[in-house]
Design a protein around this motif. Structure first.
Motif, PDB file in Angstrom:
ATOM      1  N   LEU A 194      -0.905  -7.710   8.019  1.00  0.00           N
ATOM      2  CA  LEU A 194       0.012  -7.468   6.913  1.00  0.00           C
ATOM      3  C   LEU A 194       0.011  -6.025   6.407  1.00  0.00           C
ATOM      4  CD1 LEU A 194      -0.209 -10.737   4.760  1.00  0.00           C
ATOM      5  CD2 LEU A 194       1.434 -10.108   6.535  1.00  0.00           C
ATOM      6  N   PRO A 195      -1.139  -5.324   6.376  1.00  0.00           N
ATOM      7  CA  PRO A 195      -1.076  -3.917   5.955  1.00  0.00           C
ATOM      8  C   PRO A 195      -0.146  -3.068   6.820  1.00  0.00           C
ATOM      9  CG  PRO A 195      -3.336  -4.694   5.863  1.00  0.00           C
ATOM     10  CD  PRO A 195      -2.537  -5.784   6.514  1.00  0.00           C
ATOM     11  N   TYR A 196      -0.091  -3.354   8.126  1.00  0.00           N
ATOM     12  CA  TYR A 196       0.810  -2.612   9.004  1.00  0.00           C
ATOM     13  C   TYR A 196       2.273  -2.941   8.684  1.00  0.00           C
ATOM     14  CZ  TYR A 196      -3.599  -2.273  11.570  1.00  0.00           C
ATOM     15  OH  TYR A 196      -4.912  -2.052  11.910  1.00  0.00           O
ATOM     16  N   VAL A 197       2.512  -4.215   8.392  1.00  0.00           N
ATOM     17  CA  VAL A 197       3.857  -4.637   8.008  1.00  0.00           C
ATOM     18  C   VAL A 197       4.245  -3.976   6.691  1.00  0.00           C
ATOM     19  CG1 VAL A 197       5.323  -6.609   7.426  1.00  0.00           C
ATOM     20  CG2 VAL A 197       3.592  -6.835   9.215  1.00  0.00           C
ATOM     21  N   LEU A 198       3.289  -3.904   5.761  1.00  0.00           N
ATOM     22  CA  LEU A 198       3.530  -3.264   4.471  1.00  0.00           C
ATOM     23  C   LEU A 198       3.929  -1.803   4.649  1.00  0.00           C
ATOM     24  CD1 LEU A 198       3.288  -3.243   1.323  1.00  0.00           C
ATOM     25  CD2 LEU A 198       0.910  -2.567   1.657  1.00  0.00           C
ATOM     26  N   THR A 201      -1.400  -3.558 -10.211  1.00  0.00           N
ATOM     27  CA  THR A 201      -0.588  -3.482  -8.990  1.00  0.00           C
ATOM     28  C   THR A 201       0.851  -3.084  -9.281  1.00  0.00           C
ATOM     29  OG1 THR A 201      -1.942  -5.175  -7.922  1.00  0.00           O
ATOM     30  CG2 THR A 201       0.269  -4.839  -7.054  1.00  0.00           C
ATOM     31  N   GLY A 202       1.373  -2.149  -8.480  1.00  0.00           N
ATOM     32  CA  GLY A 202       2.771  -1.765  -8.595  1.00  0.00           C
ATOM     33  C   GLY A 202       3.690  -2.885  -8.123  1.00  0.00           C
ATOM     34  N   PHE A 232      11.413   2.216 -10.893  1.00  0.00           N
ATOM     35  CA  PHE A 232      10.317   1.466 -11.529  1.00  0.00           C
ATOM     36  C   PHE A 232       9.219   1.147 -10.512  1.00  0.00           C
ATOM     37  CE2 PHE A 232      13.111  -0.595 -15.095  1.00  0.00           C
ATOM     38  CZ  PHE A 232      13.185   0.631 -15.717  1.00  0.00           C
ATOM     39  N   THR A 233       9.643   0.785  -9.307  1.00  0.00           N
ATOM     40  CA  THR A 233       8.680   0.428  -8.264  1.00  0.00           C
ATOM     41  C   THR A 233       7.832   1.627  -7.866  1.00  0.00           C
ATOM     42  OG1 THR A 233      10.131  -1.308  -7.390  1.00  0.00           O
ATOM     43  CG2 THR A 233       8.440  -0.459  -5.906  1.00  0.00           C
ATOM     44  N   ILE A 234       8.478   2.779  -7.681  1.00  0.00           N
ATOM     45  CA  ILE A 234       7.750   3.985  -7.276  1.00  0.00           C
ATOM     46  C   ILE A 234       6.764   4.421  -8.357  1.00  0.00           C
ATOM     47  CG2 ILE A 234       7.972   6.446  -6.772  1.00  0.00           C
ATOM     48  CD1 ILE A 234       8.802   4.838  -4.436  1.00  0.00           C
ATOM     49  N   THR A 235       7.209   4.500  -9.610  1.00  0.00           N
ATOM     50  CA  THR A 235       6.316   4.982 -10.667  1.00  0.00           C
ATOM     51  C   THR A 235       5.153   4.023 -10.911  1.00  0.00           C
ATOM     52  OG1 THR A 235       7.819   4.004 -12.324  1.00  0.00           O
ATOM     53  CG2 THR A 235       8.050   6.364 -11.867  1.00  0.00           C
ATOM     54  N   SER A 236       5.409   2.713 -10.873  1.00  0.00           N
ATOM     55  CA  SER A 236       4.310   1.758 -11.066  1.00  0.00           C
ATOM     56  C   SER A 236       3.333   1.827  -9.897  1.00  0.00           C
ATOM     57  CB  SER A 236       4.851   0.332 -11.226  1.00  0.00           C
ATOM     58  OG  SER A 236       5.551  -0.100 -10.071  1.00  0.00           O
ATOM     59  N   THR A 237       3.844   2.128  -8.697  1.00  0.00           N
ATOM     60  CA  THR A 237       2.967   2.276  -7.534  1.00  0.00           C
ATOM     61  C   THR A 237       2.132   3.549  -7.630  1.00  0.00           C
ATOM     62  OG1 THR A 237       4.547   1.085  -6.120  1.00  0.00           O
ATOM     63  CG2 THR A 237       2.900   2.436  -5.008  1.00  0.00           C
ATOM     64  N   LEU A 238       2.724   4.630  -8.120  1.00  0.00           N
ATOM     65  CA  LEU A 238       1.992   5.884  -8.263  1.00  0.00           C
ATOM     66  C   LEU A 238       0.930   5.801  -9.355  1.00  0.00           C
ATOM     67  CD1 LEU A 238       4.909   8.471  -7.907  1.00  0.00           C
ATOM     68  CD2 LEU A 238       3.121   7.962  -6.236  1.00  0.00           C
ATOM     69  N   LEU A 239       1.201   5.026 -10.392  1.00  0.00           N
ATOM     70  CA  LEU A 239       0.228   4.877 -11.481  1.00  0.00           C
ATOM     71  C   LEU A 239      -0.883   3.897 -11.115  1.00  0.00           C
ATOM     72  CD1 LEU A 239      -0.335   5.876 -14.363  1.00  0.00           C
ATOM     73  CD2 LEU A 239       1.021   3.948 -15.222  1.00  0.00           C
ATOM     74  N   MET A 240      -0.612   3.032 -10.167  1.00  0.00           N
ATOM     75  CA  MET A 240      -1.551   1.973  -9.797  1.00  0.00           C
ATOM     76  C   MET A 240      -2.972   2.456  -9.483  1.00  0.00           C
ATOM     77  SD  MET A 240      -1.694  -0.348  -6.378  1.00  0.00           S
ATOM     78  CE  MET A 240      -2.585   0.974  -5.582  1.00  0.00           C
ATOM     79  N   VAL A 274      -3.699   7.504   0.711  1.00  0.00           N
ATOM     80  CA  VAL A 274      -2.880   8.422   1.507  1.00  0.00           C
ATOM     81  C   VAL A 274      -2.093   7.658   2.556  1.00  0.00           C
ATOM     82  CG1 VAL A 274      -2.986  10.299   3.203  1.00  0.00           C
ATOM     83  CG2 VAL A 274      -4.375  10.413   1.123  1.00  0.00           C
ATOM     84  N   ILE A 275      -2.749   6.704   3.219  1.00  0.00           N
ATOM     85  CA  ILE A 275      -2.096   5.965   4.305  1.00  0.00           C
ATOM     86  C   ILE A 275      -0.979   5.080   3.777  1.00  0.00           C
ATOM     87  CG2 ILE A 275      -2.418   4.159   6.037  1.00  0.00           C
ATOM     88  CD1 ILE A 275      -5.246   5.293   6.489  1.00  0.00           C
ATOM     89  N   PHE A 276      -1.258   4.308   2.731  1.00  0.00           N
ATOM     90  CA  PHE A 276      -0.332   3.258   2.327  1.00  0.00           C
ATOM     91  C   PHE A 276       0.662   3.665   1.237  1.00  0.00           C
ATOM     92  CE2 PHE A 276      -3.833   0.824   4.216  1.00  0.00           C
ATOM     93  CZ  PHE A 276      -3.106   0.070   5.118  1.00  0.00           C
ATOM     94  N   ILE A 277       0.414   4.764   0.531  1.00  0.00           N
ATOM     95  CA  ILE A 277       1.340   5.182  -0.527  1.00  0.00           C
ATOM     96  C   ILE A 277       1.957   6.542  -0.200  1.00  0.00           C
ATOM     97  CG2 ILE A 277       1.585   5.751  -2.978  1.00  0.00           C
ATOM     98  CD1 ILE A 277      -0.608   3.766  -3.599  1.00  0.00           C
ATOM     99  N   ILE A 278       1.107   7.557  -0.044  1.00  0.00           N
ATOM    100  CA  ILE A 278       1.615   8.905   0.182  1.00  0.00           C
ATOM    101  C   ILE A 278       2.227   9.017   1.578  1.00  0.00           C
ATOM    102  CG2 ILE A 278       0.982  11.342   0.282  1.00  0.00           C
ATOM    103  CD1 ILE A 278      -1.233  10.727  -1.733  1.00  0.00           C
ATOM    104  N   GLY A 279       1.624   8.351   2.559  1.00  0.00           N
ATOM    105  CA  GLY A 279       2.101   8.425   3.935  1.00  0.00           C
ATOM    106  C   GLY A 279       3.572   8.058   4.101  1.00  0.00           C
TER     107      GLY A 279
END
Length: 308
Positions: free
Chosen positions: A34-38, A101-102, A124-132, A160-165
């Motif tokens: 699932l992380p790869y799918v994410l 969780t974002g 909203f999704t991006i900012t909540s994910t960045l604050l997470m 880095v892998i799952f958000i910034i990447g």
């Protein structure tokens, strides 16, 4: 076929959660992938967003205000209820990790399927994910006890892998691929995006099924708690944004109720305690039932307006 699946995606998402519960071995087998799918889902979603409009929306203070509501305010509310009902530390850790969780990266697509414009939901999704990451770290520090220790190198690498990447790759693609060509490619990719979303409820509910088989009473309590958490988050978003209009209130409510719990697990893993996976497994059904409920509410309101 894909058009039919997309049209009835709300129903199929709930069915995926049920199928994962019925076949826990298959669900558990899917979990490691699932992380790869994410990662793919986040990248495909970002590729289809107008980068300039998204950046403008992200730098809007309202989007960051929402992110604080989504993560910090919900953490405070959940902690208050946890202390009132004397919840143990592992349960508080699991619940506050969900609070940090974002929103799901599928939220803009879900919002669009309900009939609202997706750009606000994406901001909203991006900012909540960045604050997470910050809120998650604080919550783990507060509720993991004296034994709390986090491998910051591993934690940072996962961020880095799952958000910034995905964000960096999406930006690079937008800068180097002609808009017309990218639009054609993304149109084809978007048809498969909803299929990726189905893997999340399917792959996560198996963890709840194991709990159901071993401790039925506790599993029922976790399911009730999961519904209560989703309803609470939905109401918080709806009430706090109602003054801005019904459309924005429903967008905030849907975004608040949708939680990218797999991203949190991918980032923090075993640091989240023994109750996190069972809780997020129980959360899948109420999370993916929300679009159907919102559609039903809007349909009822439109019928009332037509009669009036």
């Amino acid at each position: 076929m894909l058009a039919l699946i997309s049209k009835h995606s709300s129903l199929f998402l709930s069915m995926a959660a049920v199928i994962g519960f019925l076949f826990p071995a298959l669900s558990s087998a899917a979990l490691p992938y699932l992380p790869y799918v994410l990662f793919a889902l986040m990248l495909f979603t970002l590729m289809g967003i107008d980068q300039r409009a998204l950046v403008q929306a992200i730098f809007n203070l309202d989007a960051w205000g929402y992110a604080c509501v989504h993560t910090i305010f919900t953490t405070v509310i959940i902690c208050a209820f946890g202390f009132i009902f004397n919840a143990d530390r592992d349960l508080l850790l699991a619940m506050t990790a969900v609070c940090a969780t974002g929103s799901l990266f599928a939220t803009p697509a879900i919002v669009r399927s309900v009939g609202f414009p997706p750009l606000k939901a994406m901001a909203f999704t991006i900012t909540s994910t960045l604050l997470m990451p910050l809120v998650l770290y604080i919550n783990m520090f507060l509720f993991s006890g004296e034994a709390f220790s986090l491998d910051l190198q591993s934690y940072t690498l996962r961020l880095v892998i799952f958000i910034i990447g995905p964000m960096a790759i999406s930006y690079f693609i937008h800068q180097n691929v002609a808009h017309e060509k990218l639009s054609r490619v993304h149109t084809k990719l978007a048809q498969f995006t909803i299929l990726l979303v189905f893997s999340f409820p399917f792959g996560l509910t198996g963890q709840f099924r194991w709990l159901w088989d071993e401790q039925r009473d506790f599993a029922i309590a976790m399911l009730i708690l999961a519904f209560a958490i989703c309803i609470l988050f939905f109401i918080i978003g709806l009430v706090l944004y109602w003054r801005k209009g019904k459309d924005e209130a429903f967008v905030a409510a849907i975004t608040s109720g949708n939680r990218n719990v797999l991203l949190t697990y991918s980032v923090a893993g075993a640091f989240l305690g023994p109750l996190y996976l069972p809780l997020i497994g129980a959360l899948q059904l109420p999370i993916y039932m929300q679009p159907m409920i919102v559609k039903a509410m809007l349909k009822r309101d439109s019928k009332r307006a037509a009669k009036a």
